[in-house]
Write a protein that holds these residues in place. Structure first.
Motif, PDB file in Angstrom:
ATOM      1  N   VAL A  12      -3.805   1.904   8.895  1.00 29.74           N
ATOM      2  CA  VAL A  12      -3.217   2.786   7.886  1.00 29.74           C
ATOM      3  C   VAL A  12      -2.250   3.729   8.605  1.00 29.74           C
ATOM      4  O   VAL A  12      -2.470   4.079   9.764  1.00 29.74           O
ATOM      5  CB  VAL A  12      -4.349   3.588   7.193  1.00 29.74           C
ATOM      6  CG1 VAL A  12      -3.800   4.779   6.404  1.00 29.74           C
ATOM      7  CG2 VAL A  12      -5.162   2.668   6.284  1.00 29.74           C
ATOM      8  N   LEU A  44     -10.139   3.219   9.813  1.00 25.55           N
ATOM      9  CA  LEU A  44      -9.400   2.690   8.675  1.00 25.55           C
ATOM     10  C   LEU A  44      -8.564   1.503   9.117  1.00 25.55           C
ATOM     11  O   LEU A  44      -7.599   1.666   9.870  1.00 25.55           O
ATOM     12  CB  LEU A  44      -8.457   3.770   8.106  1.00 25.55           C
ATOM     13  CG  LEU A  44      -9.088   5.080   7.629  1.00 25.55           C
ATOM     14  CD1 LEU A  44      -8.038   6.182   7.546  1.00 25.55           C
ATOM     15  CD2 LEU A  44      -9.745   4.892   6.269  1.00 25.55           C
ATOM     16  N   THR A  46      -7.340  -2.830   7.997  1.00 23.27           N
ATOM     17  CA  THR A  46      -7.477  -4.072   7.244  1.00 23.27           C
ATOM     18  C   THR A  46      -7.566  -5.217   8.255  1.00 23.27           C
ATOM     19  O   THR A  46      -6.813  -5.244   9.226  1.00 23.27           O
ATOM     20  CB  THR A  46      -6.251  -4.293   6.342  1.00 23.27           C
ATOM     21  OG1 THR A  46      -6.161  -3.210   5.415  1.00 23.27           O
ATOM     22  CG2 THR A  46      -6.379  -5.597   5.563  1.00 23.27           C
ATOM     23  N   ASN A  64     -11.047  -8.229  -0.193  1.00 26.22           N
ATOM     24  CA  ASN A  64     -12.348  -7.564  -0.326  1.00 26.22           C
ATOM     25  C   ASN A  64     -13.306  -8.386  -1.182  1.00 26.22           C
ATOM     26  O   ASN A  64     -13.998  -7.864  -2.054  1.00 26.22           O
ATOM     27  CB  ASN A  64     -12.183  -6.157  -0.914  1.00 26.22           C
ATOM     28  CG  ASN A  64     -11.434  -5.240   0.039  1.00 26.22           C
ATOM     29  OD1 ASN A  64     -11.641  -5.295   1.257  1.00 26.22           O
ATOM     30  ND2 ASN A  64     -10.555  -4.433  -0.506  1.00 26.22           N
ATOM     31  N   ASN A 110     -10.927  -4.601   3.978  1.00 25.02           N
ATOM     32  CA  ASN A 110     -10.770  -3.244   4.506  1.00 25.02           C
ATOM     33  C   ASN A 110     -12.111  -2.739   5.016  1.00 25.02           C
ATOM     34  O   ASN A 110     -13.153  -3.106   4.473  1.00 25.02           O
ATOM     35  CB  ASN A 110     -10.286  -2.298   3.404  1.00 25.02           C
ATOM     36  CG  ASN A 110      -8.917  -2.686   2.874  1.00 25.02           C
ATOM     37  OD1 ASN A 110      -8.112  -3.254   3.607  1.00 25.02           O
ATOM     38  ND2 ASN A 110      -8.676  -2.410   1.605  1.00 25.02           N
ATOM     39  N   THR A 114     -12.193   1.205  -1.138  1.00 23.50           N
ATOM     40  CA  THR A 114     -10.995   1.398  -1.942  1.00 23.50           C
ATOM     41  C   THR A 114     -11.124   2.688  -2.741  1.00 23.50           C
ATOM     42  O   THR A 114     -10.158   3.395  -2.976  1.00 23.50           O
ATOM     43  CB  THR A 114     -10.829   0.215  -2.920  1.00 23.50           C
ATOM     44  OG1 THR A 114     -10.908  -0.990  -2.160  1.00 23.50           O
ATOM     45  CG2 THR A 114      -9.469   0.264  -3.609  1.00 23.50           C
ATOM     46  N   SER A 120      -3.990   1.474   0.441  1.00 21.21           N
ATOM     47  CA  SER A 120      -4.331   0.433   1.400  1.00 21.21           C
ATOM     48  C   SER A 120      -3.242  -0.627   1.468  1.00 21.21           C
ATOM     49  O   SER A 120      -3.322  -1.538   2.274  1.00 21.21           O
ATOM     50  CB  SER A 120      -5.663  -0.211   1.024  1.00 21.21           C
ATOM     51  OG  SER A 120      -5.625  -0.616  -0.323  1.00 21.21           O
ATOM     52  N   GLY A 124      -2.564  -3.426   4.316  1.00 17.93           N
ATOM     53  CA  GLY A 124      -2.724  -4.772   3.785  1.00 17.93           C
ATOM     54  C   GLY A 124      -1.534  -5.668   4.087  1.00 17.93           C
ATOM     55  O   GLY A 124      -1.700  -6.779   4.620  1.00 17.93           O
TER      56      GLY A 124
END
Lengths: 387, 387
Positions: A12, A44, A46, A64, A110, A114, A120, A124
């Motif tokens: 992120v 944090l 992905t 997810n 993740n 969420t 995100s 992503g």
């Protein structure tokens, strides 16, 4: 069945000089350059696995644990670009498998809920592009790949680097010069930390994509922001980062957050992302800095009420001493037992009930860019692994 | 004992093009021109009686029954100007009493509670200047007197006229061209109405005097507002008033309120006057206008969370139908039994609890400028009458 897979993580990033406004909505070309800090993937990130196989019948994405559509114009633009680059690789070496012609299975997860309200999409799209670029063994560097991620989600381009990252707006109509570059690596300022205060707020925000275009179309102050204010601040912030000058970096960060929310408010109808809790946090940070006689903490707010507070580790006891005093009752401190030892920092005249507007705190720090990983989210038969 | 007295009332005015920023703090010279609507004195007015007598030992002011200081530089500047003009009158006619050399007793009362959170300084200084000008039998017209009221409180100059009023910023260093002028009299648009939603909020605001100078000194967007945005809007708003064009007038009013609060937010540290209740009112007004397909109501917010909603009487049933639906539970409707007959107007997805953030509603309309009156607040012995 022959299946090719590759996995990558991506972080992120939280802008300290805000991206707000597109000059081209299809290519996600911005009206101003921006700067961000990449946050640690320990807290944090992905993780995305991409698989290609002649046996796959169609492109598919599991996000997810849920099957999601890949039909959006933005995602299609990313996939088309990546396949085109893979086709070039295949043209130069005919012995390579024709992955560019195979369908893709993409599985993405993740490590943060969420529900935390954290955008995100940047992580992503950065993970998607990184994983597929690895799968395709593309020779392009991160700045080149960032142009592809940018088409997925503007700010995603900045998640292709660790440390401090600039998204240079560029000027070409085709966007080929609108890309992310490293301002300074993680190693330049590894003590940069971030506390994220997740604000409880069930009100729906204006989505950033429509919000920013509303600002472009209607704010009378916006043109001045993008032509005069941001270009100057962009250079000043890069210099402050180069000099490890937290005071200047922090002041510019706070000013730019306020400037961004000001042009939102100047939009018609006005757009509000800050709520009363956000405002109390802003006041608290200014009061802390006043009390210290210098800037040791700097807030920034994206298109929502959550606060991200940057600080240097050297001031951790003071900053977390303050945050623990006010927000000790919310979740997120579990992994940080050391805070209990910090001296409580409170400020006269502030509201001791601010914590009621906060659902959790995330303590993190500056981090690295995308990382290749052997961890895979896809089984040998091309189906997603169940967590 | 020989005593000379005169009384005048003066109205409150609420700007539709905001005054925010001084280029001279001593003379209250603004950085931009502004426009306001004068509100009816039936609902909001200050009544001031001024008395002069050789027997008085010192200048004294009783405000709402309490002895108040007259020592402020601003008040002293007003009194000095008025005495200088009186002295000119006395010079031209030696038979007149030398009131310019007598001490003054001034008694002033508002017909609305100070607790309502409405800035009363504009009406206060306008009534003070009007009453003393009458006492002194000054030949100056209202625009000339407005320059004196301006020195007391900038926006007070606009309270010397009824109807729609412009404060022309002027350009002279001595402020002699910074004065109020009539844009259109009450009779031009007598159906202009205003509903004031007084927001319950015990938080202290940044006082406007220091707030506006913080904006001047620190906002990067402010210069653009005063040099580009406001001058254009000033002309557009005057044209909209001349044309009785509520839609344009309302849109400009809302945009300028937002622009003003935007430069407050862009100040450093940021200044917030709108709270979550204010924002909900803003959304409600936009939703009402959307539902109607045209602008029938326009909000504006001064340096505080109170909303003033302008509308034309032709749409009263719809606007008050909406306000009564949401705010029927608060005080202020007592004199307006007709609203019970209005059809309820509610809007999907809005918060039915907004009224909890409101302490009362004041329903009023466009009004006249200062009025001379025989009502006196001072006894024959120069002491204030007790209410």
């Amino acid at each position: 069945m022959s299946i090719f897979t590759a996995s990558s993580t991506a972080p992120v990033n939280i802008a300290t000089l805000k991206y707000w406004g597109k000059r081209d909505t299809l290519l996600n070309l911005p009206t101003n350059s921006s700067i961000s800090v990449t946050l640690s993937q320990n807290d944090l990130r992905t993780l995305t696995t991409a698989a290609a196989s002649e046996a796959f019948e169609k492109d598919q994405l599991w996000l997810n644990g849920k099957l999601e559509s890949l039909d959006s114009v933005r995602t299609q633009a990313c996939l088309a670009d990546l396949r085109r680059l893979r086709a070039e690789v295949e043209t130069s070496d005919a012995s390579l498998p024709k992955l560019s012609q195979f369908k893709l299975h993409i599985v993405s997860e993740n490590n943060f809920p969420t529900a935390a309200g954290l955008a995100s999409s940047a992580a992503g799209f950065a993970a998607l592009v990184s994983a597929i670029a690895k799968l395709y063994k593309l020779p392009q560097n991160m700045s080149e790949l960032s142009k592809i991620a940018r088409k997925g989600s503007g700010s995603a381009c900045r998640s292709l680097f660790g440390g401090f990252v600039a998204w240079e707006m560029g000027e070409l109509e085709n966007g080929e010069d609108s890309k992310a570059v490293e301002v300074a690596p993680l190693s330049h300022w590894p003590t940069m930390k971030a506390a994220i205060l997740v604000v409880s707020d069930d009100k729906k925000d204006t989505p950033s994509t429509s919000g920013m275009q509303q600002t472009v179309a209607t704010s009378d102050l916006f043109q001045h922001r993008i032509t005069e204010v941001v270009p100057k601040r962009f250079e000043e912030m890069k210099r402050a980062i180069a000099a490890n000058d937290f005071e200047t970096f922090g002041e510019l960060t706070m000013k730019d957050s306020n400037s961004f929310h000001a042009v939102c408010l100047d939009s018609y109808p006005p757009i509000f992302y800050l709520n009363d809790t956000s405002k109390q946090i802003i006041k608290l940070v200014h009061r802390l800095n006043e009390q210290e006689g210098k800037i040791i903490a700097a807030y920034t707010f994206d298109a929502g009420p959550n606060a991200v507070i940057y600080y240097d580790e050297v001031n951790e006891a003071k900053v977390l001493g303050l945050l623990y005093s006010y927000f000790g009752a919310v979740g997120g401190w579990e992994k940080h037992e050391e805070v209990a030892a910090y001296k409580k920092v409170t400020i006269d005249g502030t509201n001791p009930d601010i914590y009621k507007g906060i659902s959790r705190i995330i303590l993190t720090s500056i981090g690295t860019g995308p990382q290749e990983t052997e961890e895979s989210l896809i089984n040998a038969d091309g189906t997603p692994k169940v967590a």
